[in-house]
Write a protein that holds these residues in place. Structure first.
Motif, PDB file in Angstrom:
ATOM      1  N   ASN A   1       0.870  -1.177   0.000  1.00  0.00           N
ATOM      2  CA  ASN A   1       0.000   0.000   0.000  1.00  0.00           C
ATOM      3  C   ASN A   1       0.905   1.224   0.000  1.00  0.00           C
ATOM      4  O   ASN A   1       1.762   1.360   0.883  1.00  0.00           O
ATOM      5  N   TYR A   2       0.731   2.106  -0.975  1.00  0.00           N
ATOM      6  CA  TYR A   2       1.639   3.254  -1.063  1.00  0.00           C
ATOM      7  C   TYR A   2       0.899   4.481  -1.561  1.00  0.00           C
ATOM      8  O   TYR A   2      -0.191   4.407  -2.151  1.00  0.00           O
ATOM      9  N   MET A   3       1.514   5.638  -1.298  1.00  0.00           N
ATOM     10  CA  MET A   3       0.999   6.915  -1.783  1.00  0.00           C
ATOM     11  C   MET A   3       2.193   7.796  -2.135  1.00  0.00           C
ATOM     12  O   MET A   3       3.210   7.774  -1.433  1.00  0.00           O
ATOM     13  N   PHE A   4       2.083   8.526  -3.208  1.00  0.00           N
ATOM     14  CA  PHE A   4       3.144   9.458  -3.574  1.00  0.00           C
ATOM     15  C   PHE A   4       2.550  10.823  -3.897  1.00  0.00           C
ATOM     16  O   PHE A   4       1.384  10.940  -4.258  1.00  0.00           O
ATOM     17  N   ASN A   5       3.372  11.837  -3.723  1.00  0.00           N
ATOM     18  CA  ASN A   5       2.991  13.199  -4.085  1.00  0.00           C
ATOM     19  C   ASN A   5       3.551  13.513  -5.456  1.00  0.00           C
ATOM     20  O   ASN A   5       4.632  13.063  -5.830  1.00  0.00           O
ATOM     21  N   GLY A   6       2.817  14.295  -6.197  1.00  0.00           N
ATOM     22  CA  GLY A   6       3.265  14.698  -7.520  1.00  0.00           C
ATOM     23  C   GLY A   6       2.295  15.688  -8.118  1.00  0.00           C
ATOM     24  O   GLY A   6       1.365  16.161  -7.461  1.00  0.00           O
ATOM     25  N   ASN A   7       2.524  16.009  -9.370  1.00  0.00           N
ATOM     26  CA  ASN A   7       1.686  16.974 -10.087  1.00  0.00           C
ATOM     27  C   ASN A   7       1.208  16.320 -11.370  1.00  0.00           C
ATOM     28  O   ASN A   7       1.853  16.391 -12.406  1.00  0.00           O
ATOM     29  N   GLY A   8       0.091  15.618 -11.272  1.00  0.00           N
ATOM     30  CA  GLY A   8      -0.443  14.914 -12.428  1.00  0.00           C
ATOM     31  C   GLY A   8      -0.016  13.462 -12.459  1.00  0.00           C
ATOM     32  O   GLY A   8       0.903  13.035 -11.742  1.00  0.00           O
ATOM     33  N   ALA A   9      -0.692  12.684 -13.270  1.00  0.00           N
ATOM     34  CA  ALA A   9      -0.422  11.249 -13.375  1.00  0.00           C
ATOM     35  C   ALA A   9       0.996  11.001 -13.858  1.00  0.00           C
ATOM     36  O   ALA A   9       1.552  11.762 -14.657  1.00  0.00           O
ATOM     37  N   THR A  10       1.588   9.934 -13.359  1.00  0.00           N
ATOM     38  CA  THR A  10       2.951   9.588 -13.763  1.00  0.00           C
ATOM     39  C   THR A  10       3.103   8.076 -13.794  1.00  0.00           C
ATOM     40  O   THR A  10       2.300   7.339 -13.211  1.00  0.00           O
ATOM     41  N   ASP A  11       4.123   7.604 -14.461  1.00  0.00           N
ATOM     42  CA  ASP A  11       4.436   6.179 -14.497  1.00  0.00           C
ATOM     43  C   ASP A  11       5.264   5.817 -13.265  1.00  0.00           C
ATOM     44  O   ASP A  11       6.189   6.545 -12.887  1.00  0.00           O
ATOM     45  N   VAL A  12       4.923   4.683 -12.648  1.00  0.00           N
ATOM     46  CA  VAL A  12       5.572   4.248 -11.410  1.00  0.00           C
ATOM     47  C   VAL A  12       6.259   2.907 -11.646  1.00  0.00           C
ATOM     48  O   VAL A  12       5.689   2.011 -12.270  1.00  0.00           O
ATOM     49  N   ARG A  13       7.492   2.809 -11.140  1.00  0.00           N
ATOM     50  CA  ARG A  13       8.203   1.530 -11.192  1.00  0.00           C
ATOM     51  C   ARG A  13       8.305   0.972  -9.773  1.00  0.00           C
ATOM     52  O   ARG A  13       8.619   1.699  -8.825  1.00  0.00           O
ATOM     53  N   ILE A  14       8.042  -0.329  -9.639  1.00  0.00           N
ATOM     54  CA  ILE A  14       8.152  -1.012  -8.354  1.00  0.00           C
ATOM     55  C   ILE A  14       8.982  -2.275  -8.554  1.00  0.00           C
ATOM     56  O   ILE A  14       8.689  -3.081  -9.443  1.00  0.00           O
ATOM     57  N   ASP A  15      10.014  -2.416  -7.749  1.00  0.00           N
ATOM     58  CA  ASP A  15      10.837  -3.626  -7.747  1.00  0.00           C
ATOM     59  C   ASP A  15      10.621  -4.378  -6.434  1.00  0.00           C
ATOM     60  O   ASP A  15      10.531  -3.757  -5.368  1.00  0.00           O
ATOM     61  N   LEU A  16      10.560  -5.696  -6.521  1.00  0.00           N
ATOM     62  CA  LEU A  16      10.532  -6.547  -5.333  1.00  0.00           C
ATOM     63  C   LEU A  16      11.932  -7.130  -5.177  1.00  0.00           C
ATOM     64  O   LEU A  16      12.407  -7.853  -6.058  1.00  0.00           O
ATOM     65  N   VAL A  17      12.583  -6.799  -4.068  1.00  0.00           N
ATOM     66  CA  VAL A  17      13.994  -7.119  -3.887  1.00  0.00           C
ATOM     67  C   VAL A  17      14.169  -8.187  -2.823  1.00  0.00           C
ATOM     68  O   VAL A  17      13.570  -8.121  -1.740  1.00  0.00           O
ATOM     69  N   ASP A  18      14.996  -9.187  -3.133  1.00  0.00           N
ATOM     70  CA  ASP A  18      15.403 -10.202  -2.166  1.00  0.00           C
ATOM     71  C   ASP A  18      16.440  -9.561  -1.249  1.00  0.00           C
ATOM     72  O   ASP A  18      17.535  -9.203  -1.691  1.00  0.00           O
ATOM     73  N   GLU A  19      16.087  -9.405   0.039  1.00  0.00           N
ATOM     74  CA  GLU A  19      16.990  -8.743   0.971  1.00  0.00           C
ATOM     75  C   GLU A  19      18.247  -9.568   1.225  1.00  0.00           C
ATOM     76  O   GLU A  19      19.259  -9.025   1.692  1.00  0.00           O
ATOM     77  N   GLY A  20      18.217 -10.861   0.903  1.00  0.00           N
ATOM     78  CA  GLY A  20      19.384 -11.703   1.128  1.00  0.00           C
ATOM     79  C   GLY A  20      20.531 -11.388   0.195  1.00  0.00           C
ATOM     80  O   GLY A  20      21.684 -11.301   0.623  1.00  0.00           O
ATOM     81  N   ASP A  21      20.231 -11.202  -1.086  1.00  0.00           N
ATOM     82  CA  ASP A  21      21.307 -10.949  -2.056  1.00  0.00           C
ATOM     83  C   ASP A  21      21.138  -9.636  -2.810  1.00  0.00           C
ATOM     84  O   ASP A  21      21.972  -9.285  -3.650  1.00  0.00           O
ATOM     85  N   GLY A  22      20.060  -8.893  -2.537  1.00  0.00           N
ATOM     86  CA  GLY A  22      19.876  -7.584  -3.159  1.00  0.00           C
ATOM     87  C   GLY A  22      19.362  -7.615  -4.584  1.00  0.00           C
ATOM     88  O   GLY A  22      19.281  -6.557  -5.231  1.00  0.00           O
ATOM     89  N   THR A  23      18.988  -8.780  -5.088  1.00  0.00           N
ATOM     90  CA  THR A  23      18.511  -8.859  -6.475  1.00  0.00           C
ATOM     91  C   THR A  23      17.011  -8.597  -6.553  1.00  0.00           C
ATOM     92  O   THR A  23      16.262  -8.909  -5.625  1.00  0.00           O
ATOM     93  N   ALA A  24      16.581  -8.025  -7.663  1.00  0.00           N
ATOM     94  CA  ALA A  24      15.152  -7.801  -7.908  1.00  0.00           C
ATOM     95  C   ALA A  24      14.571  -9.065  -8.527  1.00  0.00           C
ATOM     96  O   ALA A  24      15.000  -9.508  -9.592  1.00  0.00           O
ATOM     97  N   VAL A  25      13.585  -9.657  -7.848  1.00  0.00           N
ATOM     98  CA  VAL A  25      12.992 -10.896  -8.345  1.00  0.00           C
ATOM     99  C   VAL A  25      11.737 -10.629  -9.171  1.00  0.00           C
ATOM    100  O   VAL A  25      11.286 -11.487  -9.939  1.00  0.00           O
TER     101      VAL A  25
END
Length: 377
Positions: free
Chosen positions: A160-184
């Motif tokens: 669940n997230y919220m961001f501030n901005g001025n108008g619609a924008t494209d959002v990138r979300i990565d899910l990261v393995d905290e063990g090795d730092g890689t995005a799965v």
């Protein structure tokens, strides 16, 4: 007897008074107004510098109840206030445009009966120069629930997230393995509106569609092309491939190879009080359910994306799921018992390789795995 004369205008009483049709009675009365509107929040939708920060000309939304009769929205100004017509009205929300002379204050709504409701938060008015650049992204808040989840479980980890901005924008979300730092897993979400709560559930699979390994993960969020933020660790959660099936105090008994009459033990015994809840260690499809003189009430689940069958024996009563039913990891399936050839209340648990339990597969040693599930469950 009192004489009554009917007319098209109403009812004439013997004393000469008139009660008009549709009135509340001879005493005068009138239309009773409904319950007044209430406001639970105000948020900026467009031309915003934050959730409660807007520039002149911004679109704001007022949320609440009984708002369907709202006719005006009042903003604070230096000379006392400015009244505007709402741009959209519904029972639980009203939209309006911030007038050019508005100043900081709590907007009010006024319905057709003159009843007023005031927003609980203050709306801050800033100049045009204070607005972020169009399409910008500033993470305001992010959390994940539940904090511990299981593959194919009863509750998907949801960002669940919220961001501030001025108008619609494209959002990138990565899910990261905290063990090795890689995005799965990565998502690019197009044209997301700022200043409103967004949600993203995860089904436990990586970008290749494979089940993710057990461990700690976190979501990183940002605008496309920006650096991604982990929101101060509030998006970190545990994700695990199995859940320990006994949901109560327990002790380990015999494992693989223990002597039995005419054979050796093919699973792991775990002792617990009769009636202790049992949950699916791994979700999947119920393959068999029944009763056997040795196994007692038993259940076999074909584990999703494993090729392994999971077997539960000596259950107190018949399993609480049906053959062919899909069950989730962590879903209740029954209770610990001592049915069949059992001495003491316990779960006899087996794991079988593909193609399955007494279908050409062979039994596996579940003890190390069960103790690992026990630690994180």
């Amino acid at each position: 007897m009192v004489a009554i004369a009917l007319t098209t205008a109403g009812v004439t009483l013997a004393g000469g008074s008139m009660a008009s049709a549709g009135s509340s009675g001879a005493s005068g009365g009138g239309v009773t107004p409904p319950k007044p509107p209430t406001l639970s929040g105000v948020s900026c939708v467009d031309r915003c510098a934050g959730l409660h920060t807007a520039a002149p000309g911004a679109k704001i939304e007022l949320a609440g109840r009984r708002l369907g009769s709202v006719e005006n929205v009042k903003f604070r100004t230096k000379d006392g206030g400015a009244m505007v017509d709402p741009t959209d009205v519904a029972s639980r929300r009203v939209e309006a445009k911030v007038p050019d002379d508005a100043t900081d204050g709590k907007p009010r709504v006024i319905d057709e009966f003159g009843q007023v409701a005031k927003a609980p938060e203050q709306l801050e008015i800033v100049s045009e120069s204070a607005l972020p650049a169009p399409g910008s992204f500033r993470l305001a808040d992010a959390t994940v629930a539940p904090e511990k989840a299981f593959f194919y479980g009863t509750g998907k980890p949801t960002l669940n997230y919220m961001f501030n901005g001025n108008g619609a924008t494209d959002v990138r979300i990565d899910l990261v393995d905290e063990g090795d730092g890689t995005a799965v897993r990565s998502w690019v979400l197009e044209d997301i509106e700022p200043n409103s709560e967004q949600t993203l559930p995860w089904n436990g699979e990586d970008d290749a569609g494979k089940a993710a390994k057990s461990g700690e993960y976190s979501f990183r969020i940002g605008g496309v092309g920006d650096s991604l933020s982990a929101a101060n660790g509030s998006t970190t959660f545990g994700y695990y491939d199995h859940k320990f099936p006994i949901r109560g105090q327990h002790t380990y008994g015999d494992g693989i190879g223990a002597p039995r009459s005419g054979h050796t033990h093919q699973g792991q015994d775990v002792f617990a009080d009769c009636g202790t809840p049992l949950e699916a260690a791994r979700g999947g499809k119920v393959q068999f359910k029944g009763y056997h003189s040795s196994a007692g009430n038993y259940l076999v689940i074909d584990g999703k994306k494993t090729g392994v069958d999971y077997v539960y024996m000596h259950m107190k009563d018949k399993a609480e799921v049906a053959e062919g039913e899909r069950v989730n990891t962590g879903q209740r399936i029954g209770e610990v018992g001592e049915t069949g050839n059992a001495s003491g209340c316990h779960l006899h648990f087996e794991m079988w390789s593909k193609p399955g339990w007494y279908e050409g597969g062979h039994f596996l040693n579940p003890t190390k795995k069960m103790k690992k599930w026990d630690r994180w469950s």
